[in-house]
Design an enzyme around this catalytic site. Structure first.
Site, PDB file in Angstrom:
ATOM      1  N   ASP A  73       0.858  -1.183   0.000  1.00  0.00           N
ATOM      2  CA  ASP A  73       0.000   0.000   0.000  1.00  0.00           C
ATOM      3  C   ASP A  73       0.893   1.231   0.000  1.00  0.00           C
ATOM      4  O   ASP A  73       1.744   1.397   0.877  1.00  0.00           O
ATOM      5  CB  ASP A  73      -0.914   0.013   1.230  1.00  0.00           C
ATOM      6  N   ASP A 130      -3.111   1.620   6.636  1.00  0.00           N
ATOM      7  CA  ASP A 130      -2.187   1.260   5.554  1.00  0.00           C
ATOM      8  C   ASP A 130      -1.981  -0.248   5.486  1.00  0.00           C
ATOM      9  O   ASP A 130      -1.876  -0.821   4.396  1.00  0.00           O
ATOM     10  CB  ASP A 130      -0.851   1.968   5.746  1.00  0.00           C
ATOM     11  N   GLU A 167      -0.964  -1.512  -6.155  1.00  0.00           N
ATOM     12  CA  GLU A 167      -2.113  -0.844  -6.747  1.00  0.00           C
ATOM     13  C   GLU A 167      -1.718  -0.243  -8.095  1.00  0.00           C
ATOM     14  O   GLU A 167      -0.627   0.281  -8.244  1.00  0.00           O
ATOM     15  CB  GLU A 167      -2.617   0.261  -5.818  1.00  0.00           C
TER      16      GLU A 167
END
Length: 331
Positions: free
Chosen positions: A110, A290, A194
């Site tokens: 993350d 997170d 991501e």
């Protein structure tokens, strides 16, 4: 002071020498393939592979056989070096195969501002923020340059100072990114991140005269922080370094990764009321926000592989920029 210097030499053989070189190369290729086939036969039969000494003994036997007696015409040093190359290749292969414990793990990442990268196993990489550290010195140097006569001697000196600061910023950022990506890629077989569209995320929010933007100051600070941390370069380095290590990188859609409860699967904006803490409104699960995002990224990566989709490009959906702007304000 000792100085090392290299020299290049070009071989210019005559016709006879060129024929001998091609013949020697063919003999070496024959010995390599024959020794490799013998090792593969022993492996298939469950026998122990031969070492360099055993391969040399086999080479002597091949030279004594009438069908391959022509190997005696090739210098023995070249054929022995070929066997050494084969032995080294086998040794490196089995050494790498016997390592794959740290390379059997998968991890989700993350990305953030307060924390540069949070891994699903709990590891945290703090941001370097090299530009932020040198921002005041850079501004001072730029102001000094603006007061000089353009293209004058003093202006050139001031410009060189500004360039040195920029170089220092870039080198520090590059060094930190290489250390981080090397650590991650060398310890995990699959890395899930991501699929962030950095260009869109760092676009200006000023808008136009007819339609002025909102939160312009906060968005400007966010853009500066994103570009300072080098998210795009981070992903680029992870891509080729995981491939070097025999692993692969999986990019997943970032939508709702920080709003999904890893315990019950409930998705709600209210699950993450602050940037630092995740609290599920459905089941009460609480954890660092997170870390929750990294866990969800890892699960999304596993789901993508389970569906047979191993592409690195995911959906371009983004979470609302306001959440990231709030994160910046908390730094």
């Amino acid at each position: 002071m000792l100085r090392l210097q290299a020299f290049k030499f070009e071989l210019m053989p005559d016709g006879g020498q060129a024929r001998d070189m091609r013949r020697f190369a063919g003999s070496c290729r024959f010995v390599f393939n024959k020794a490799l086939a013998m090792q593969q036969e022993r492996y298939a039969a469950g026998e122990k592979r031969l070492g360099y000494a055993g391969l040399c003994s086999a080479l002597i036997e091949w030279k004594a056989v009438p069908a391959t007696a022509w190997l005696c015409d090739t210098p023995s040093q070249a054929l022995q070096q070929t066997l050494k190359d084969l032995e080294r290749a086998y040794t490196n292969f089995f050494r790498q195969a016997g390592r794959l414990s740290p390379f059997q793990t998968a991890v989700g990442i993350d990305m953030g501002i307060a924390r540069f990268a949070t891994l699903s196993d709990g590891a945290v990489f703090e941001p370097l923020s090299s530009f932020k550290r040198q921002e005041q010195a850079l501004a001072k140097a730029q102001r000094a340059m603006s007061r000089k006569t353009k293209f004058g001697r003093n202006w050139m000196k001031a410009k060189a100072k500004v360039q040195r600061i920029h170089t220092k910023i870039a080198n520090a950022r590059r060094d930190d990114l290489h250390k981080t990506t090397t650590t991650i890629s060398q310890n995990h077989a699959m890395v899930c991140i991501e699929d962030l569209q950095v260009r869109n995320m760092s676009a200006s929010a000023a808008g136009t005269v007819e339609a002025p933007g909102t939160n312009v100051r906060a968005k400007s600070g966010l853009n500066k922080a994103i570009l300072d941390q080098g998210w795009f370069e981070f992903r680029r380095q992870l891509d080729y370094k995981t491939a070097w290590s025999g692993g692969h990188l999986v990019a997943v859609p970032p939508q709702n990764t920080s709003r999904t409860c890893p315990c019950c699967g409930h998705i709600a904006k209210e699950n993450r009321q602050t940037q630092a803490r995740f609290a599920c409104v459905e089941c009460g699960f609480e954890e660092n926000a997170d870390l929750v995002g990294a866990i969800n990224v890892l699960r999304a990566g596993h789901a993508r592989l389970a569906c047979g989709d191993t592409s690195l490009i995911g959906a371009s959906a983004q979470e609302p920029a306001e959440a990231t702007i709030r994160e910046l304000s908390c730094v």
